[in-house]
Design a protein around this motif. Structure first.
Motif, PDB file in Angstrom:
ATOM      1  N   GLY A 288      16.017  -0.844  58.336  1.00 13.65           N
ATOM      2  CA  GLY A 288      17.240  -1.558  58.081  1.00 13.65           C
ATOM      3  C   GLY A 288      17.264  -2.784  58.985  1.00 13.65           C
ATOM      4  O   GLY A 288      18.266  -4.083  58.908  1.00 13.65           O
ATOM      5  N   HIS A 289      16.249  -2.761  60.130  1.00 15.87           N
ATOM      6  CA  HIS A 289      16.358  -3.543  61.060  1.00 15.87           C
ATOM      7  C   HIS A 289      15.512  -4.899  59.949  1.00 15.87           C
ATOM      8  O   HIS A 289      14.697  -4.583  59.384  1.00 15.87           O
ATOM      9  N   LEU A 290      16.073  -6.036  60.020  1.00 16.62           N
ATOM     10  CA  LEU A 290      15.264  -7.554  59.653  1.00 16.62           C
ATOM     11  C   LEU A 290      14.758  -8.419  60.356  1.00 16.62           C
ATOM     12  O   LEU A 290      14.127  -8.382  61.015  1.00 16.62           O
ATOM     13  N   ASN A 291      13.797  -9.676  59.027  1.00 18.97           N
ATOM     14  CA  ASN A 291      13.445 -10.237  59.470  1.00 18.97           C
ATOM     15  C   ASN A 291      13.845 -11.701  58.934  1.00 18.97           C
ATOM     16  O   ASN A 291      14.356 -11.501  57.504  1.00 18.97           O
ATOM     17  N   CYS A 292      13.130 -12.510  58.985  1.00 22.23           N
ATOM     18  CA  CYS A 292      13.289 -13.733  57.865  1.00 22.23           C
ATOM     19  C   CYS A 292      12.267 -14.668  57.875  1.00 22.23           C
ATOM     20  O   CYS A 292      11.557 -15.671  59.182  1.00 22.23           O
ATOM     21  N   TRP A 293      11.535 -15.162  56.624  1.00 19.67           N
ATOM     22  CA  TRP A 293      10.036 -15.787  56.913  1.00 19.67           C
ATOM     23  C   TRP A 293      10.286 -16.230  55.347  1.00 19.67           C
ATOM     24  O   TRP A 293      11.084 -16.567  54.328  1.00 19.67           O
ATOM     25  N   ALA A 294       9.261 -17.256  55.349  1.00 14.01           N
ATOM     26  CA  ALA A 294       9.405 -18.285  54.202  1.00 14.01           C
ATOM     27  C   ALA A 294       8.165 -17.292  53.642  1.00 14.01           C
ATOM     28  O   ALA A 294       7.974 -17.877  51.272  1.00 14.01           O
ATOM     29  N   TYR A 295       7.441 -16.111  53.984  1.00 17.31           N
ATOM     30  CA  TYR A 295       6.377 -15.534  52.754  1.00 17.31           C
ATOM     31  C   TYR A 295       7.107 -13.699  53.612  1.00 17.31           C
ATOM     32  O   TYR A 295       6.942 -13.675  54.427  1.00 17.31           O
ATOM     33  N   VAL A 386      12.779 -19.274  50.992  1.00 18.99           N
ATOM     34  CA  VAL A 386      12.936 -17.839  52.157  1.00 18.99           C
ATOM     35  C   VAL A 386      13.251 -16.913  51.655  1.00 18.99           C
ATOM     36  O   VAL A 386      13.919 -16.639  50.551  1.00 18.99           O
ATOM     37  N   PHE A 387      12.780 -14.983  52.650  1.00 17.69           N
ATOM     38  CA  PHE A 387      13.584 -14.139  52.446  1.00 17.69           C
ATOM     39  C   PHE A 387      13.856 -13.601  53.462  1.00 17.69           C
ATOM     40  O   PHE A 387      13.617 -13.766  54.586  1.00 17.69           O
ATOM     41  N   ILE A 388      15.750 -12.805  53.310  1.00 20.59           N
ATOM     42  CA  ILE A 388      15.277 -11.870  54.525  1.00 20.59           C
ATOM     43  C   ILE A 388      14.565 -10.633  54.132  1.00 20.59           C
ATOM     44  O   ILE A 388      14.598  -9.833  52.741  1.00 20.59           O
ATOM     45  N   GLY A 389      14.355  -9.502  54.939  1.00 18.77           N
ATOM     46  CA  GLY A 389      13.528  -9.198  54.489  1.00 18.77           C
ATOM     47  C   GLY A 389      13.986  -7.575  55.698  1.00 18.77           C
ATOM     48  O   GLY A 389      14.406  -7.747  56.472  1.00 18.77           O
ATOM     49  N   SER A 390      14.096  -6.415  54.757  1.00 14.38           N
ATOM     50  CA  SER A 390      14.657  -5.284  55.535  1.00 14.38           C
ATOM     51  C   SER A 390      13.354  -4.046  56.256  1.00 14.38           C
ATOM     52  O   SER A 390      12.820  -3.903  54.968  1.00 14.38           O
ATOM     53  N   VAL A 391      12.936  -3.477  57.480  1.00 13.61           N
ATOM     54  CA  VAL A 391      12.194  -2.913  57.535  1.00 13.61           C
ATOM     55  C   VAL A 391      11.951  -1.294  56.655  1.00 13.61           C
ATOM     56  O   VAL A 391      13.303  -0.780  56.414  1.00 13.61           O
ATOM     57  N   ASN A 392      11.241  -1.058  56.591  1.00 15.26           N
ATOM     58  CA  ASN A 392      10.942  -0.003  55.294  1.00 15.26           C
ATOM     59  C   ASN A 392      10.117   1.478  56.505  1.00 15.26           C
ATOM     60  O   ASN A 392       9.832   0.565  57.336  1.00 15.26           O
ATOM     61  N   ASP A 393      10.338   2.073  56.001  1.00 14.98           N
ATOM     62  CA  ASP A 393       9.397   3.188  56.871  1.00 14.98           C
ATOM     63  C   ASP A 393       8.008   3.486  55.810  1.00 14.98           C
ATOM     64  O   ASP A 393       7.308   4.505  56.451  1.00 14.98           O
ATOM     65  N   LYS A 394       7.231   2.869  55.100  1.00 16.14           N
ATOM     66  CA  LYS A 394       5.826   1.932  56.000  1.00 16.14           C
ATOM     67  C   LYS A 394       5.404   0.848  56.142  1.00 16.14           C
ATOM     68  O   LYS A 394       4.717   1.294  55.927  1.00 16.14           O
ATOM     69  N   GLN A 395       5.720   0.062  57.737  1.00 12.93           N
ATOM     70  CA  GLN A 395       5.883  -0.294  58.280  1.00 12.93           C
ATOM     71  C   GLN A 395       5.930  -2.266  57.266  1.00 12.93           C
ATOM     72  O   GLN A 395       4.309  -2.203  57.923  1.00 12.93           O
ATOM     73  N   ASP A 398      10.507  -4.387  52.984  1.00  6.63           N
ATOM     74  CA  ASP A 398      11.741  -4.254  51.488  1.00  6.63           C
ATOM     75  C   ASP A 398      12.302  -6.028  51.635  1.00  6.63           C
ATOM     76  O   ASP A 398      12.995  -5.890  52.618  1.00  6.63           O
ATOM     77  N   ILE A 399      12.451  -6.741  50.168  1.00  4.01           N
ATOM     78  CA  ILE A 399      13.000  -7.468  50.187  1.00  4.01           C
ATOM     79  C   ILE A 399      14.406  -7.343  50.005  1.00  4.01           C
ATOM     80  O   ILE A 399      14.672  -6.641  49.135  1.00  4.01           O
ATOM     81  N   LEU A 400      15.485  -8.129  51.034  1.00  5.74           N
ATOM     82  CA  LEU A 400      16.386  -8.103  50.721  1.00  5.74           C
ATOM     83  C   LEU A 400      17.368  -8.617  50.134  1.00  5.74           C
ATOM     84  O   LEU A 400      18.350  -9.234  49.535  1.00  5.74           O
ATOM     85  N   TRP A 401      17.276 -10.438  50.474  1.00  6.97           N
ATOM     86  CA  TRP A 401      17.530 -11.482  49.797  1.00  6.97           C
ATOM     87  C   TRP A 401      16.527 -12.446  49.973  1.00  6.97           C
ATOM     88  O   TRP A 401      15.422 -12.750  50.045  1.00  6.97           O
ATOM     89  N   GLN A 402      16.062 -13.684  48.857  1.00  7.28           N
ATOM     90  CA  GLN A 402      15.944 -15.111  48.822  1.00  7.28           C
ATOM     91  C   GLN A 402      16.518 -15.493  48.346  1.00  7.28           C
ATOM     92  O   GLN A 402      17.662 -15.699  47.121  1.00  7.28           O
ATOM     93  N   SER A 403      16.135 -16.870  49.035  1.00 13.13           N
ATOM     94  CA  SER A 403      16.587 -18.085  47.940  1.00 13.13           C
ATOM     95  C   SER A 403      16.464 -18.749  47.175  1.00 13.13           C
ATOM     96  O   SER A 403      15.320 -17.700  46.282  1.00 13.13           O
ATOM     97  N   GLU A 404      17.048 -19.270  46.291  1.00 10.24           N
ATOM     98  CA  GLU A 404      17.414 -20.284  45.330  1.00 10.24           C
ATOM     99  C   GLU A 404      16.426 -21.233  44.818  1.00 10.24           C
ATOM    100  O   GLU A 404      16.682 -21.932  45.312  1.00 10.24           O
TER     101      GLU A 404
END
Length: 416
Positions: A288-295, A386-395, A398-404
């Motif tokens: 559930g912790h997050l990051n934000c990158w272009a890939y 751009v993507f917002i990612g959510s930490v999963n249990d596999k290190q 998961d992609i939570l959101w991405q730009s149009e």
């Protein structure tokens, strides 16, 4: 006299014929190498010091991209040779080695830097010597040099969309913000922009806290306890905007795990957090912790599948000290940069910097993320998704959101 002239002619003919026969007897790849001098490109990525685990991978991505180009005939019919350096995460050394690559090694272009302080160290070098630096990190913006290609996203295309998402009902309706960063230009500028943005949305200064730590800082016990106390206070949903870098990222999350602080208590938006930073961590408690990158590595794209397979093969073949199944954004951005540079050289018909720069407008590249990158004549910023990612249990994330599509990059923020 005629006999001597004839003898000279015979010896000359025999020598020439022998040389020609020898050349024809060589494998074609050797003849091609003799006929075409390589084009050198230089790498300014640290394989030692606090940034080594993430930054060191980019040297190898440059080599992998060059190998792909060479397999297709190189650039302008010449092979591409990668010259690698190790600045050792020492910011002044980036400038020294950058100057050496341009003036002594005569590289056609530089690919390098991670932190903004390393980029700003190299900036006067490329400007004074009319070099070209391809910079692969998302960063604070507030810069627009004709001698730098900004391959990743400024805050308008990454940080602010992530912040806006977290402030929305879908993202948890964040109302309070704990800003924790390494003590240098990128975190301080990012937080300045965030505070300006929050102020424009009606938030008061009491809504946030701000703290900075030195590079390579690892003792986060007191700070995580402060975050816990911040989360327990009234005033609405809290989040952490994390801008620590390098080895401080896993050190921070080890303490978060140790203290049992979960995303349901206070989610962390790790703006420099990558898949590689999760190696060795038990991410089952980080979900559930997050990051934000272009890939993000989990981007669904056949091009991404091909890139990950190519990296796995390259790691295995060259016995590199990295996991063969982990790919991070700056690797992909570096790969994009080498191919954009090659396309600009082909379009310009030369590696000369002014002509290559003039060839940028209209360039596109099909990125492994699934988006098509583009360059315009307005500046040297590359349009990215751009993507917002959510930490999963596999290190991983998961992609939570991405730009149009690919938002237009804005070099200078109105909130700064």
């Amino acid at each position: 006299m005629k006999r001597i002239t004839s003898a000279v002619k015979r010896r000359t003919f025999l020598k020439t014929a022998a040389m020609a026969a020898g050349a024809l007897g060589m494998p074609s790849i050797i003849r091609g190498a003799q006929a075409a001098e390589p084009i050198k490109i230089g790498c300014l990525f640290s394989s030692s010091g606090t940034m080594a685990n993430t930054e060191g991978r980019l040297n190898h991505v440059c080599r992998m991209a060059a190998k792909e180009l060479n397999a297709k005939g190189g650039v302008l019919g010449r092979p591409v040779e990668v010259v690698v350096t190790d600045p050792g995460s020492d910011w002044p050394l980036y400038a020294q080695l950058g100057r050496q690559l341009l003036l002594q090694d005569k590289v056609a272009s530089l690919f390098g830097c991670w932190t903004s302080v390393s980029r700003k160290s190299v900036l006067p070098v490329v400007e004074q010597n009319n070099g070209l630096l391809f910079y692969p990190l998302h960063f604070e913006g507030e810069e627009n040099s004709k001698n730098v290609v900004y391959l990743n996203s400024p805050p308008s295309s990454s940080v602010l969309p992530a912040l806006e998402y977290l402030m929305s009902d879908d993202g948890g309706a964040a109302k309070r913000f704990f800003m924790l960063g390494s003590d240098y230009v990128w975190p301080r500028t990012i937080n300045k922009i965030c505070k300006g943005y929050l102020t424009s949305k009606g938030f008061k200064e009491a809504s946030w806290r701000e703290h900075y730590v030195p590079f390579d800082f690892s003792n986060f016990q007191t700070l995580v306890n402060d975050i816990r106390q911040f989360a327990s206070q009234p005033g609405g949903q809290p989040i952490v905007i994390l801008t620590v870098v390098g080895s401080s990222i896993p050190a921070f999350f080890k303490e978060v795990i140790s203290q049992g602080l979960r995303a349901t208590d206070i989610p962390v938006l790790g703006l420099d957090m990558l898949e590689a930073d999760l190696e060795g961590l038990d991410t089952t408690t980080m979900v559930g912790h997050l990051n934000c990158w272009a890939y993000l590595q989990n981007a669904g794209s056949p091009r991404n599948d091909a890139f990950k397979a190519a990296w796995k093969d390259y790691v295995d073949t060259n016995k590199l000290p990295f996991r063969n199944n982990v790919v991070i954004d700056p690797m992909v951005s570096t790969y994009d940069g080498v191919h954009l540079w090659a396309a600009a050289c082909q379009k310009a018909g030369t590696t000369e910097v002014d002509a290559v720069r003039a060839a940028f407008p209209g360039l596109t590249f099909d990125d492994p993320s699934g988006y098509t990158l583009s360059m315009t004549g307005e500046n040297n910023y590359v349009g990215r998704g751009v993507f917002i990612g959510s930490v999963n249990d596999k290190q991983g994330f998961d992609i939570l959101w991405q730009s149009e599509g690919t938002p237009k990059p804005v070099p200078f923020s109105p909130y700064a």
